[in-house]
Design an enzyme around this catalytic site. Structure first.
Site, PDB file in Angstrom:
ATOM      1  N   THR A 141      95.964  53.352 -50.324  1.00  0.00           N
ATOM      2  CA  THR A 141      94.973  54.116 -49.548  1.00  0.00           C
ATOM      3  C   THR A 141      94.904  53.585 -48.116  1.00  0.00           C
ATOM      4  OG1 THR A 141      93.641  54.772 -51.451  1.00  0.00           O
ATOM      5  CG2 THR A 141      92.504  54.671 -49.337  1.00  0.00           C
ATOM      6  N   ASN A 189     101.031  62.295 -57.988  1.00  0.00           N
ATOM      7  CA  ASN A 189     100.301  61.484 -58.967  1.00  0.00           C
ATOM      8  C   ASN A 189      99.809  62.291 -60.165  1.00  0.00           C
ATOM      9  OD1 ASN A 189      98.781  62.383 -56.553  1.00  0.00           O
ATOM     10  ND2 ASN A 189      96.999  61.805 -57.765  1.00  0.00           N
ATOM     11  N   GLN A 198     103.563  56.348 -56.331  1.00  0.00           N
ATOM     12  CA  GLN A 198     103.969  56.720 -57.688  1.00  0.00           C
ATOM     13  C   GLN A 198     105.476  56.646 -57.921  1.00  0.00           C
ATOM     14  OE1 GLN A 198     102.056  57.295 -60.268  1.00  0.00           O
ATOM     15  NE2 GLN A 198     100.054  57.597 -59.350  1.00  0.00           N
ATOM     16  N   SER A 244     101.882  50.605 -53.372  1.00  0.00           N
ATOM     17  CA  SER A 244     100.753  50.001 -54.073  1.00  0.00           C
ATOM     18  C   SER A 244     101.331  49.087 -55.140  1.00  0.00           C
ATOM     19  CB  SER A 244      99.941  51.121 -54.724  1.00  0.00           C
ATOM     20  OG  SER A 244      99.074  50.581 -55.679  1.00  0.00           O
ATOM     21  N   HIS A 286      99.602  47.956 -57.936  1.00  0.00           N
ATOM     22  CA  HIS A 286      99.089  48.155 -59.302  1.00  0.00           C
ATOM     23  C   HIS A 286      99.686  49.365 -60.018  1.00  0.00           C
ATOM     24  CE1 HIS A 286      95.946  51.449 -59.101  1.00  0.00           C
ATOM     25  NE2 HIS A 286      96.159  51.253 -57.816  1.00  0.00           N
ATOM     26  N   THR A 298      92.959  37.691 -43.416  1.00  0.00           N
ATOM     27  CA  THR A 298      93.687  36.629 -44.115  1.00  0.00           C
ATOM     28  C   THR A 298      94.504  37.211 -45.262  1.00  0.00           C
ATOM     29  OG1 THR A 298      92.008  34.991 -43.568  1.00  0.00           O
ATOM     30  CG2 THR A 298      93.411  34.506 -45.462  1.00  0.00           C
ATOM     31  N   CYS A 331      91.274  59.475 -59.303  1.00  0.00           N
ATOM     32  CA  CYS A 331      90.555  59.500 -58.025  1.00  0.00           C
ATOM     33  C   CYS A 331      89.610  60.682 -57.938  1.00  0.00           C
ATOM     34  CB  CYS A 331      91.540  59.566 -56.879  1.00  0.00           C
ATOM     35  SG  CYS A 331      92.887  58.420 -57.126  1.00  0.00           S
TER      36      CYS A 331
END
Length: 404
Positions: A76, A155, A183, A203, A205, A243, A328
């Site tokens: 995102t 997705n 994806q 991404s 995950h 960081t 989402c």
């Protein structure tokens, strides 16, 4: 067998044990816990080394230069940085952006924001199979078009867009091309040297890595410029301050390393499971697969069971973790905007369920799922007067319903 069975891999994946094991080594006093930006001592150097290794592992998966990888908090943020960052930087050249109606909200909403700022956005209608027609894309391109954003794999319906062809169109016209590859990373080969893509969002995950970490590929040749969206200490060459979370970055690197190693094995496994599930339910009558079945990742099966309310089906399938629409937007009871863009009527869009499987799904779980789906669909249809009318051969579109 662990219940409920997890068939929602497109929403997130469990972290691969190999990844989790690696991450733990970068958190405590016994491990490498330093700040990668601390240049004055060994704790910082070791953390920086770990980050550099992960950067190389991510670059390796897509055949990029490690210096082209910018870490973010997820796809995102990468989408926001790419779309707003490029549109703002190149706004002197033009203020026209092109995307597609079936993109993820993380692309559509930044485009809406750009519209509020005075940009013009063209939202392409996909074909009924979910794919973008290249001639329509070409026709939408103008002198003042500065950015095109089209996702690699959808997705909700898993269809694969022809990124190479779209990249050629954009490069010919010197238009910046952004791709959301959340994806597809680890599921399909991505080669940034062959694909003329300028910006790619990733991404962790969705590829068996941890949540909360992602990356943006930013091409160096020809160099793509972005306006930063997150200001601060100037980390990530000024693209994204903050960081760096060493343990999450290490997790993403390891996840992408494993994905590269296991890509073919994972693909074949998912394809076998997808075909097994489809074979087990396709004779249920009035079953439609949403999206192109050929140009699609095998990890996704989006099916509409006519005359069954998707929400009721999800509640009946209490031992299966599946979704209608994407995670989402599945909190909303509106039918999926992706399926409506394919031209599905509200009834069919409402009766859709997305099954997505992955590395840890077993054949036994798929067989159990088939049994559950068959029982639930049959039971719900038995309760539906519309199903009875359909079985009697009545064309429901011709029925005049009384308004109370």
């Amino acid at each position: 067998m662990k219940l409920p069975i997890y068939l929602d891999y497109s929403a997130t994946c469990p972290v691969d044990p190999r990844v989790a094991e690696k991450m733990v080594q970068y958190m405590t006093m016994d491990g490498t816990f330093g700040n990668p930006a601390s240049r004055s001592h060994r704790y910082g150097w070791q953390a920086e080394e770990a980050v550099d290794t992960a950067r190389e592992q991510i670059a390796d998966l897509i055949n990029a230069d490690p210096r082209e990888i910018v870490f973010t908090s997820g796809a995102t943020e990468s989408d926001n940085l790419a779309i707003k960052g490029a549109a703002h930087f190149y706004s002197k050249k033009g203020k026209h952006v092109i995307t597609c109606k079936t993109e993820h909200k993380a692309v559509l909403d930044p485009c809406r924001q750009l519209e509020r700022e005075g940009f013009e956005v063209t939202y392409l209608e996909p074909e009924s199979n979910g794919l973008v027609d290249l001639s329509k894309l070409q026709a939408a391109m103008r002198e003042d078009t500065v950015l095109v954003s089209i996702m690699h794999v959808n997705n909700e319906i898993g269809v694969i867009q022809d990124i190479t062809a779209i990249g050629d169109l954009c490069r010919e016209r010197k238009i910046v091309f952004h791709v959301d590859a959340a994806q597809s990373a680890g599921k399909l080969p991505i080669d940034v040297q062959e694909m003329k893509v300028d910006l790619i969002s990733f991404s962790a995950h969705k590829a068996y890595g941890p949540k909360g970490i992602g990356a943006l590929y930013v091409r160096r040749k020809p160099r793509i410029r972005l306006e930063a969206q997150m200001h601060g200490g100037g980390h990530e060459r000024g693209f994204r301050s903050g960081t760096l979370p060493t343990h999450q970055i290490v997790g993403m690197g390891e996840a992408f390393r494993v994905a590269k190693e296991d890509m073919q094995k994972d693909y074949d496994h998912a394809l076998a499971l997808r075909n097994r599930l489809l074979d087990g339910v396709k004779d249920l009558e009035a079953v439609t697969v949403n999206g192109d079945l050929e140009q699609r990742v095998p990890h996704n099966l989006n099916v509409s069971f006519a005359f069954v309310e998707g929400e009721s089906l999800l509640m009946s399938l209490k031992d299966l973790a599946v979704s209608s629409g994407s995670a989402c937007t599945s909190a909303s009871l509106e039918p999926s905007y992706v399926l409506r863009a394919l031209g599905l009527d509200d009834e069919l869009a409402h009766s859709s369920v997305r099954f997505s499987f992955g590395r840890f799904t077993t054949e036994a779980e798929i067989d159990y799922a088939i049994e559950q789906i068959r029982v639930a669909v049959t039971k719900l249809r038995d309760m539906s007067p519309l199903w009875d009318m359909y079985k009697e051969g009545i064309d429901l579109s011709t029925v005049e319903w009384a308004h109370h």
